[in-house]
Design a protein around this motif. Structure first.
Motif, mmCIF file in Angstrom:
data_model
loop_
_atom_site.group_PDB
_atom_site.id
_atom_site.type_symbol
_atom_site.label_atom_id
_atom_site.label_comp_id
_atom_site.label_asym_id
_atom_site.label_seq_id
_atom_site.Cartn_x
_atom_site.Cartn_y
_atom_site.Cartn_z
ATOM 1 N N GLU A 662 12.685 1.870 5.523
ATOM 2 C CA GLU A 662 12.484 2.898 6.410
ATOM 3 C C GLU A 662 10.993 3.692 6.286
ATOM 4 O O GLU A 662 10.361 3.969 7.148
ATOM 5 C CB GLU A 662 13.480 4.015 6.476
ATOM 6 C CG GLU A 662 14.743 3.429 7.050
ATOM 7 C CD GLU A 662 15.585 2.558 6.281
ATOM 8 O OE1 GLU A 662 15.165 2.473 4.994
ATOM 9 O OE2 GLU A 662 16.538 1.722 6.858
ATOM 10 N N MET A 663 10.625 3.570 5.080
ATOM 11 C CA MET A 663 9.328 4.153 4.582
ATOM 12 C C MET A 663 8.195 3.322 5.344
ATOM 13 O O MET A 663 6.930 3.762 5.540
ATOM 14 C CB MET A 663 9.223 4.162 3.202
ATOM 15 C CG MET A 663 10.023 5.182 2.687
ATOM 16 S SD MET A 663 9.567 6.905 2.781
ATOM 17 C CE MET A 663 7.959 6.764 1.831
ATOM 18 N N LEU A 664 8.369 2.054 5.284
ATOM 19 C CA LEU A 664 7.406 1.061 5.932
ATOM 20 C C LEU A 664 7.292 1.256 7.586
ATOM 21 O O LEU A 664 7.779 -0.007 8.052
ATOM 22 C CB LEU A 664 7.573 -0.300 5.374
ATOM 23 C CG LEU A 664 7.359 -0.571 3.828
ATOM 24 C CD1 LEU A 664 7.766 -1.907 3.293
ATOM 25 C CD2 LEU A 664 6.136 -0.493 3.452
ATOM 26 N N THR A 665 6.595 2.123 7.911
ATOM 27 C CA THR A 665 6.285 2.186 9.549
ATOM 28 C C THR A 665 6.019 0.965 9.954
ATOM 29 O O THR A 665 4.849 0.567 9.618
ATOM 30 C CB THR A 665 5.538 3.442 9.841
ATOM 31 O OG1 THR A 665 5.506 4.582 8.645
ATOM 32 C CG2 THR A 665 5.596 3.943 11.115
ATOM 33 N N GLY A 666 6.679 0.382 10.945
ATOM 34 C CA GLY A 666 6.129 -0.697 11.652
ATOM 35 C C GLY A 666 6.094 -2.040 11.136
ATOM 36 O O GLY A 666 5.808 -3.026 11.505
ATOM 37 N N TYR A 667 6.734 -2.175 9.794
ATOM 38 C CA TYR A 667 7.004 -3.323 8.981
ATOM 39 C C TYR A 667 8.062 -4.229 9.647
ATOM 40 O O TYR A 667 8.938 -3.685 10.153
ATOM 41 C CB TYR A 667 7.514 -2.848 7.602
ATOM 42 C CG TYR A 667 7.708 -4.332 6.743
ATOM 43 C CD1 TYR A 667 6.442 -4.866 6.229
ATOM 44 C CD2 TYR A 667 8.837 -4.838 6.726
ATOM 45 C CE1 TYR A 667 6.619 -5.737 5.675
ATOM 46 C CE2 TYR A 667 8.879 -5.830 5.939
ATOM 47 C CZ TYR A 667 7.866 -6.374 5.443
ATOM 48 O OH TYR A 667 7.975 -7.700 4.581
ATOM 49 N N PRO A 668 8.009 -5.564 9.694
ATOM 50 C CA PRO A 668 6.729 -6.243 9.244
ATOM 51 C C PRO A 668 5.422 -6.199 10.152
ATOM 52 O O PRO A 668 5.624 -6.381 11.219
ATOM 53 C CB PRO A 668 7.494 -7.555 9.163
ATOM 54 C CG PRO A 668 8.312 -7.771 10.304
ATOM 55 C CD PRO A 668 8.798 -6.336 10.504
#
Length: 782
Positions: A662-668
């Protein structure tokens, strides 16, 4: 008897003749007085009148316009009048028709005064509508002031308006008069003139206005303060006034009754986009630009010796900022920062951290930080120097509850909250916010394409791109590697041991013995330089420093554009210097530009209001490295994205256990093209960095709190790969989706006859392979 009647008739005739004579005398006197009144006005006896020169060049305050590299207006510099004139050709036909139909239907027939309208107004005592023509209204706007309390004064003013109107008609064409009227009018909400009004109320240029939008703006001519379309003002009244304009257009055949009826049913459909110094796009860049312009104005007077006025002279400032890229940069920050802040707040609840937002500090240390912040605050400066208050009174004011508007993230978006809070508590509240900074630059030209010094200029005015200088962590390591490659002719494929190394006291001015450690405690085996930079192995960086010494590294940093004083001690290898994002982006751009440094460029040219070029930038560049060394350093940094802490940019990155998805905005993000970069994380996770490069764009991102004592407690959240890298990824992904930008997806250009081996596919069996589950790809410097 008959004779008496004849005498009486003669006497009556004579008496009547007397009346007729007096009538004509009075009539002639009235005509003479009327003419004399107009002559008196023209001679200036009723008040100052504009001469021929002033009529040719009516003085209006013109805002200076900041223009992006792709031709869009970024903002204006103005004090009171946010005015940028447009020509008649830039006005849509519907807008002109609406004005004529509503304000002066016989505009093209009269010469400044509408006789029929004037007589109608006189006989009906003003109850049948006013008699002012567009020319008279322009005269009033340009050269006269409203007199409301004195009827005689108002009558004299009306005469002056008539005289000026006729002069304007002789001086200008009808089209020029219409354009001047649209350009001079104040539409409220900093919307001075039709261009500002169309941009502020509808987010478009005047030529793009729709019919109903034109009608609304023309309706505001009656009284822009009363007919203010903003929600908390008078949107209903403004809509009704717009419908009156549409009715007038139908009455005089400019539109059909069917069009009138359909448009009168529609809403105003505003796209309110305020143009103020604290709002809009590129606010931090504009603040820096204001400093640039003030310095330029000091050194470049007008031909007559007077100084240019940034806020009134209508300068056109052409900048290097790309409107699209600036928006993508700000959008990337707006997407990532709320999520990052939510996790930070979650870890700093009073239960989890009683000293929030600070860590590892006692109450005495926290009090010291707050006192320093208080004395540096704008509140302190205002009370101390503007109001002359003493220190005791100022300190007391910081502990009195005050009505204020504070910044907050709500549901992933920026909002403002009205609250009552002690200024001291608000200071602590703002110190709990993570702050971003980002700059993007074309390495070949030095043109700065995007500049974001924070997340909200209104509440966080300190620019972290150029003003702010923070420890750079492992993003400094490429300077060490580049120096070593340059001096020792090393290859990315050369191997060094991971074992600890101690640089003895007094060597290289080292005050005490310095021993490095690796995160995770892995000291076994060898690594190639490419693997070592990818995993940010501290001991190998220290070995390079031990070979070349800190002074050459400092000299290298200076040549690359770092302006700060750097103490030449071995510890700088791990990123102890405080450097700005601005300097770091310029330095990394030198690697992407084949070893040639270009000083960042903000302004390409400046023009006066007539289009005369006053300034044309001259590039400042210098050779720093050979193309071979620069390319080799790039090759090293490509390894960071291939297998190190930047590998999460790729679609095959699997190390999700490092922290929540959730911390990785827009991942992948799935960026598959060649990318060179370096993450950086300073001690205690206080600063997170990511420097990323493709052949024609270099971008640096920093994230951290105002005070180093406020930070994430765990590396998986506080490292640069978690805080800064996602912003870079979101920005680049948006840039790539906009094909008009032509951001490169190609390989970095390989120098002809490259003598340094950069192909490590044949590395020796002794070289370690990066373990994707190890901690070596976390950039911790101490």
């Amino acid at each position: 008897m008959a004779q008496k009647k004849a005498v009486k008739k003669t006497e009556k005739t004579q008496d009547f003749s007397k009346y007729i004579s007096w009538f004509w005398k009075l009539f002639a006197l009235g005509i003479f007085a009327f003419i004399l009144l107009f002559l008196s006005a023209s001679w200036g006896l009723l008040g100052e009148m504009p001469d021929h020169t002033v009529l040719e060049n009516p003085r209006t305050n013109l805002a200076s316009e900041v223009i992006s590299s792709d031709g869009k207006t970024l903002s204006k510099f103005y004090f009171e009048d946010n005015r940028t004139p447009v020509s008649y050709d830039d006005l849509p036909k519907d807008l002109v028709d609406a004005l004529v139909a509503t304000e002066d239907i016989r505009f093209y027939e009269h010469s400044g005064i509408d006789a029929r309208g004037t007589l109608r107004a006189i006989f009906k005592m003003g109850k049948g509508g006013g008699a002012s023509t567009i020319s008279q209204q322009l005269a009033k706007q340009l050269f006269t002031k409203q007199v409301s309390s004195n009827k005689l004064g108002r009558a004299f003013q009306k005469v002056k308006e008539w005289v000026i109107a006729t002069r304007l008609e002789r001086q200008y064409t009808k089209e020029e008069i219409i354009a001047m009227y649209f350009n001079i009018y104040d539409f409220n909400n900093n919307a001075d003139g039709i261009r500002s009004a169309s941009r502020i109320y509808f987010g478009k240029e005047p030529k793009d206005l729709e019919l109903k939008e034109s009608a609304m703006l023309v309706g505001m001519f009656k009284n822009s303060s009363l007919y203010n379309p903003r929600e908390h003002k008078n949107p209903i009244g403004t809509k009704n006034r717009r419908n009156v304009v549409l009715a007038q257009m139908a009455k005089y055949g400019y539109i059909t009754e069917r069009v009138r009826d359909s448009l009168q049913k529609t809403e105003l459909d505003l796209d309110y986009s305020p143009e103020s110094h604290r709002e809009g796009l590129a606010t931090y860049f504009r603040a820096n630009l204001a400093d640039f312009m003030k310095d330029w104005i000091k050194k470049n007077p007008k031909p007559d010796g007077e100084k240019y006025n940034l806020y009134n002279d209508g300068l056109k400032i052409y900048t290097t900022i790309d409107y699209r890229m600036q928006k993508y940069a700000e959008d990337a920050i707006a997407q990532h920062m709320p999520k990052l802040q939510a996790e930070f707040d979650n870890q700093n609840t009073p239960d989890r951290n009683p000293t929030a937002p600070f860590l590892e500090l006692d109450e005495k240390e926290i009090k010291s930080i707050m006192e320093v912040g208080m004395r540096r605050s704008e509140r302190w400066r205002h009370m101390k120097y503007d109001l002359g208050k003493d220190d005791k009174e100022i300190i007391a004011s910081f502990n009195k509850p005050t009505q204020m508007e504070i910044f907050a993230w709500k549901n992933g978006k920026y909002t403002e909250i009205d609250t009552i809070m002690k200024p001291m508590d608000s200071m602590r509240y703002y110190k709990s916010f993570l702050r971003p900074a980002m700059m993007s630059m074309d390495p070949q030209t030095g043109h700065v394409k995007a500049w974001v010094g924070g997340m909200n200029y209104k509440h966080f005015k300190y620019d972290m791109v150029k003003q702010g200088k923070r420890q750079v962590g492992s993003t400094f390591k490429p300077f060490v590697y580049a120096t070593a490659i340059d001096q020792l002719q090393l290859s990315p494929c050369d191997s060094l041991p991971r074992t600890p190394i101690t640089i003895e006291a007094n060597k290289f001015n080292n005050p005490q013995a310095w021993t490095t450690r690796n995160t995770g405690g892995n000291y076994e085996g060898y690594q190639t330089l490419k693997e070592a930079l990818a995993s940010s192995t501290n001991t190998i960086t220290a070995r390079l420093m031990n070979e070349i010494g800190p002074q050459p590294v400092v000299e290298m940093a200076k040549k690359l554009g770092v302006e700060q004083e750097i103490l030449p001690v071995p510890a700088i290898a791990l990123g102890t210097p405080d450097i700005s994002v601005y300097e770091m982006v310029a330095a990394y751009s030198t690697f992407a530009n084949k070893g040639v440094y270009n000083k960042p460029v903000l302004v390409t040219r400046i023009e006066d209001k007539n289009g005369t070029v006053l300034y044309q930038f001259q590039p400042e560049s210098r050779d720093v490295l050979s193309a071979e060394v620069a390319y080799t350093t790039i090759n090293l940094m490509e390894g960071v994205v291939q297998s190190g802490s930047g590998a999460r940019l790729r679609d095959n990155w699997r190390k999700n256990q490092q922290f929540t998805k959730e911390m990785l905005t827009g991942y992948p993000w799935e960026l598959t093209n060649p990318i060179a970069g370096k993450t950086g994380t300073t001690q205690n996770n206080s600063d997170g960095w990511f420097m990323g490069m493709v052949p024609n764009l270099v971008t640096g991102v920093w994230v951290g709190c105002e005070d180093r004592a406020a930070h994430f407690n765990k590396t998986k959240y506080g490292q640069g790969a978690s805080t800064a890298l996602p912003i870079w990824a979101l920005y680049m992904k948006a840039c790539y989706e906009d094909e008009s930008l032509n951001v490169s997806k190609s390989e970095f250009e390989r120098p002809a006859n490259l003598s340094i081996n950069v192909d490590c596919s044949k590395a020796t069996a002794d070289n370690d392979t990066i373990d994707d589950n190890s901690d070596d790809d976390i950039d911790i410097d101490f």
